[in-house]
Design a protein around this motif. Structure first.
Motif, PDB file in Angstrom:
ATOM      1  N   ILE A  55       0.969  -1.164   0.030  1.00 59.39           N
ATOM      2  CA  ILE A  55      -0.064   0.011  -0.152  1.00 59.39           C
ATOM      3  C   ILE A  55       1.070   1.335  -0.004  1.00 59.39           C
ATOM      4  CG2 ILE A  55      -1.695   1.333   1.243  1.00 59.39           C
ATOM      5  CD1 ILE A  55      -2.591  -1.194   2.621  1.00 59.39           C
ATOM      6  N   THR A  56       0.381   2.185  -0.811  1.00 60.48           N
ATOM      7  CA  THR A  56       1.007   3.597  -0.736  1.00 60.48           C
ATOM      8  C   THR A  56       0.621   4.600   0.400  1.00 60.48           C
ATOM      9  OG1 THR A  56      -0.535   4.573  -2.259  1.00 60.48           O
ATOM     10  CG2 THR A  56       1.411   3.489  -3.124  1.00 60.48           C
ATOM     11  N   PRO A  57       1.060   5.141   0.799  1.00 57.53           N
ATOM     12  CA  PRO A  57       0.531   6.082   1.906  1.00 57.53           C
ATOM     13  C   PRO A  57      -0.727   6.746   1.935  1.00 57.53           C
ATOM     14  CG  PRO A  57       2.912   6.674   1.622  1.00 57.53           C
ATOM     15  CD  PRO A  57       2.612   5.895   0.478  1.00 57.53           C
ATOM     16  N   LYS A  58      -1.201   7.091   0.848  1.00 59.63           N
ATOM     17  CA  LYS A  58      -2.554   7.818   0.491  1.00 59.63           C
ATOM     18  C   LYS A  58      -3.828   6.892   0.388  1.00 59.63           C
ATOM     19  CE  LYS A  58      -0.548  12.414   0.473  1.00 59.63           C
ATOM     20  NZ  LYS A  58      -0.545  13.554  -0.487  1.00 59.63           N
ATOM     21  N   GLU A  59      -3.384   5.686  -0.274  1.00 59.95           N
ATOM     22  CA  GLU A  59      -4.385   4.551  -0.575  1.00 59.95           C
ATOM     23  C   GLU A  59      -5.414   4.197   0.366  1.00 59.95           C
ATOM     24  OE1 GLU A  59      -3.404   1.891  -4.177  1.00 59.95           O
ATOM     25  OE2 GLU A  59      -1.736   1.697  -2.570  1.00 59.95           O
ATOM     26  N   PRO A  60      -6.752   4.286   0.049  1.00 64.46           N
ATOM     27  CA  PRO A  60      -7.602   3.822   1.118  1.00 64.46           C
ATOM     28  C   PRO A  60      -7.754   2.399   1.473  1.00 64.46           C
ATOM     29  CG  PRO A  60      -8.815   4.247  -1.002  1.00 64.46           C
ATOM     30  CD  PRO A  60      -7.435   4.893  -1.143  1.00 64.46           C
ATOM     31  N   LEU A  61      -7.904   2.024   2.830  1.00 62.23           N
ATOM     32  CA  LEU A  61      -8.003   0.705   3.129  1.00 62.23           C
ATOM     33  C   LEU A  61      -8.981   0.452   4.226  1.00 62.23           C
ATOM     34  CD1 LEU A  61      -5.278  -1.840   4.049  1.00 62.23           C
ATOM     35  CD2 LEU A  61      -6.663  -0.976   5.961  1.00 62.23           C
ATOM     36  N   LEU A  62      -9.754  -0.554   3.932  1.00 59.00           N
ATOM     37  CA  LEU A  62     -10.844  -0.922   4.954  1.00 59.00           C
ATOM     38  C   LEU A  62     -10.273  -2.044   6.024  1.00 59.00           C
ATOM     39  CD1 LEU A  62     -13.650  -0.522   6.429  1.00 59.00           C
ATOM     40  CD2 LEU A  62     -14.446  -2.101   4.492  1.00 59.00           C
ATOM     41  N   HIS A  63      -9.867  -1.846   7.184  1.00 62.42           N
ATOM     42  CA  HIS A  63      -9.706  -2.959   8.116  1.00 62.42           C
ATOM     43  C   HIS A  63     -11.012  -3.444   9.033  1.00 62.42           C
ATOM     44  CE1 HIS A  63      -7.526  -5.194  11.177  1.00 62.42           C
ATOM     45  NE2 HIS A  63      -6.313  -4.878  10.725  1.00 62.42           N
ATOM     46  N   LEU A  64     -11.159  -4.672   8.830  1.00 63.19           N
ATOM     47  CA  LEU A  64     -12.250  -5.360   9.142  1.00 63.19           C
ATOM     48  C   LEU A  64     -12.140  -5.569  10.991  1.00 63.19           C
ATOM     49  CD1 LEU A  64     -13.519  -7.337   6.163  1.00 63.19           C
ATOM     50  CD2 LEU A  64     -14.076  -5.323   6.862  1.00 63.19           C
ATOM     51  N   GLY A  65     -11.413  -5.292  11.493  1.00 62.77           N
ATOM     52  CA  GLY A  65     -11.427  -5.320  12.960  1.00 62.77           C
ATOM     53  C   GLY A  65     -10.315  -6.116  13.440  1.00 62.77           C
ATOM     54  N   ASP A  66      -9.897  -5.842  14.795  1.00 67.88           N
ATOM     55  CA  ASP A  66      -8.918  -6.471  15.624  1.00 67.88           C
ATOM     56  C   ASP A  66      -7.529  -6.215  14.905  1.00 67.88           C
ATOM     57  OD1 ASP A  66     -10.920  -7.415  16.877  1.00 67.88           O
ATOM     58  OD2 ASP A  66     -10.631  -9.624  16.728  1.00 67.88           O
ATOM     59  N   VAL A  67      -7.195  -4.803  15.045  1.00 68.04           N
ATOM     60  CA  VAL A  67      -6.053  -4.213  14.488  1.00 68.04           C
ATOM     61  C   VAL A  67      -4.904  -4.553  15.139  1.00 68.04           C
ATOM     62  CG1 VAL A  67      -5.007  -2.109  13.828  1.00 68.04           C
ATOM     63  CG2 VAL A  67      -7.286  -2.250  13.550  1.00 68.04           C
ATOM     64  N   ALA A  68      -4.822  -4.384  16.529  1.00 65.94           N
ATOM     65  CA  ALA A  68      -3.781  -4.411  17.317  1.00 65.94           C
ATOM     66  C   ALA A  68      -3.962  -4.923  18.720  1.00 65.94           C
ATOM     67  CB  ALA A  68      -2.967  -3.199  17.490  1.00 65.94           C
ATOM     68  N   GLY A  69      -2.996  -5.408  19.384  1.00 65.56           N
ATOM     69  CA  GLY A  69      -3.078  -5.648  21.020  1.00 65.56           C
ATOM     70  C   GLY A  69      -2.549  -4.355  21.473  1.00 65.56           C
ATOM     71  N   LYS A  70      -2.816  -4.537  22.919  1.00 63.25           N
ATOM     72  CA  LYS A  70      -2.408  -3.239  23.758  1.00 63.25           C
ATOM     73  C   LYS A  70      -0.709  -2.667  23.523  1.00 63.25           C
ATOM     74  CE  LYS A  70      -1.658  -5.651  28.068  1.00 63.25           C
ATOM     75  NZ  LYS A  70      -1.760  -5.624  29.612  1.00 63.25           N
ATOM     76  N   GLU A  71       0.005  -3.686  23.093  1.00 62.32           N
ATOM     77  CA  GLU A  71       1.335  -3.421  22.688  1.00 62.32           C
ATOM     78  C   GLU A  71       1.684  -3.182  21.288  1.00 62.32           C
ATOM     79  OE1 GLU A  71       3.397  -3.264  25.367  1.00 62.32           O
ATOM     80  OE2 GLU A  71       2.015  -3.980  26.536  1.00 62.32           O
ATOM     81  N   GLY A  72       0.474  -2.662  20.477  1.00 67.73           N
ATOM     82  CA  GLY A  72       0.727  -2.466  19.137  1.00 67.73           C
ATOM     83  C   GLY A  72       0.954  -0.935  18.687  1.00 67.73           C
ATOM     84  N   ARG A  73       1.092  -0.051  19.667  1.00 71.76           N
ATOM     85  CA  ARG A  73       1.279   1.255  19.452  1.00 71.76           C
ATOM     86  C   ARG A  73       2.363   1.483  18.582  1.00 71.76           C
ATOM     87  NH1 ARG A  73      -0.931   5.459  22.155  1.00 71.76           N
ATOM     88  NH2 ARG A  73      -1.600   4.269  24.072  1.00 71.76           N
ATOM     89  N   ALA A  74       3.496   0.773  18.845  1.00 75.42           N
ATOM     90  CA  ALA A  74       4.727   1.169  18.229  1.00 75.42           C
ATOM     91  C   ALA A  74       4.615   0.795  16.690  1.00 75.42           C
ATOM     92  CB  ALA A  74       6.064  -0.050  18.819  1.00 75.42           C
ATOM     93  N   TYR A  75       3.727  -0.125  16.180  1.00 72.70           N
ATOM     94  CA  TYR A  75       3.381  -0.277  14.673  1.00 72.70           C
ATOM     95  C   TYR A  75       2.545   0.416  14.014  1.00 72.70           C
ATOM     96  CZ  TYR A  75       5.657  -4.554  17.003  1.00 72.70           C
ATOM     97  OH  TYR A  75       6.540  -5.427  17.587  1.00 72.70           O
ATOM     98  N   LEU A  76       1.517   0.552  14.581  1.00 70.17           N
ATOM     99  CA  LEU A  76       0.309   1.299  13.884  1.00 70.17           C
ATOM    100  C   LEU A  76       0.607   2.685  13.267  1.00 70.17           C
ATOM    101  CD1 LEU A  76      -2.675   0.655  16.471  1.00 70.17           C
ATOM    102  CD2 LEU A  76      -1.664  -0.758  14.523  1.00 70.17           C
ATOM    103  N   GLY A  77       1.478   3.710  13.733  1.00 76.23           N
ATOM    104  CA  GLY A  77       1.575   4.771  13.082  1.00 76.23           C
ATOM    105  C   GLY A  77       2.460   4.761  12.041  1.00 76.23           C
ATOM    106  N   ARG A  78       3.053   3.723  11.735  1.00 75.42           N
ATOM    107  CA  ARG A  78       3.923   3.426  10.662  1.00 75.42           C
ATOM    108  C   ARG A  78       3.503   2.813   9.331  1.00 75.42           C
ATOM    109  NH1 ARG A  78       8.688   0.267  12.227  1.00 75.42           N
ATOM    110  NH2 ARG A  78       7.404  -0.238  14.101  1.00 75.42           N
TER     111      ARG A  78
END
Length: 228
Positions: A55-78
């Motif tokens: 995916i390129t930075p500006k392409e739309p994506l639909l996530h259907l749930g359960d993105v991350a656990g509580k330790e997932g913060r380090a990954y999500l912003g990237r």
């Protein structure tokens, strides 16, 4: 919000569970696949790289749930993409983290079809407006695409899972929505490596999507070929 972002080029992902160590015990194929590709180290960093190669930075994506656990913060912003999220059961306790990471949260029922008001009124008569608002796990989008009327959801419809009792109330409404809207396809997550027996359900969980986001047109191709 316009439905224009829902088209065949839309990226779909589900059940990534970034930073959720327990998922690696339940779904060891993530580690196995990473090793088969000759990589070592943090599985979630490997997943992030696979995501960003697609995916390129500006392409739309639909996530259907359960993105991350509580330790997932380090990954999500990237993570690349204009990230829309249809809430899953694990996302409810992580909303601030997900919003900080740029996810656009979709809650409740969103209908991008001509019969929107008629269907919502029918559901209110069957279940009451109060119940539709208070169902914790009732999050869905319905949209027309080509010959299909698609229900996007985290939970699959018409699947009997003995471990999903706490979701049953929301699933009853979700299934009524599928019928009232005359949907032809349910693209869902939640079940990971397990496929429901229903031919009208398509599992977009990470384990079932080549461990990468997939274009909606790729998923539709799979569905059409499965139906032959």
């Amino acid at each position: 919000m316009s439905k224009l972002w829902i088209n065949e080029e839309l990226w779909i992902a589900s059940d990534t569970h970034f930073g959720h160590a327990r998922i690696l015990e339940k779904e060891p194929s993530r580690i196995t696949t990473m090793h088969q590709e000759g990589e070592e180290g943090d599985v979630f960093e490997w997943m992030l790289r696979r995501w960003n190669r697609s995916i390129t930075p500006k392409e739309p994506l639909l996530h259907l749930g359960d993105v991350a656990g509580k330790e997932g913060r380090a990954y999500l912003g990237r993570l690349h993409g204009e990230k829309h999220l249809l809430l899953g059961n694990h996302d409810l306790k992580n909303l601030p983290m997900l919003q900080e990471a740029g996810f656009l949260i979709h809650t409740g029922i969103k209908l991008y079809i001509p019969q929107e008001e008629e269907i919502l009124e029918s559901l209110k008569r069957r279940f009451s407006s109060k119940r539709l608002k208070e169902e914790r796990y009732l999050h869905a989008i319905v949209a027309d695409l080509g010959m299909e009327r698609i229900l996007f959801s985290h939970l699959p419809v018409f699947d009997i899972n003995p471990f999903d009792h706490r979701y049953e109330s929301s699933k009853r409404v979700l299934e009524a929505l599928y019928e009232e809207a005359h949907c032809t396809l349910n693209i869902h997550g939640h079940t990971h490596s397990y496929d429901t027996p229903n031919s009208f359900c398509l599992n977009a969980s990470w384990e079932k999507s080549e461990m990468r986001p997939m274009r909606l047109r790729e998923l539709l191709f799979r569905f059409r070929n499965k139906s032959i």
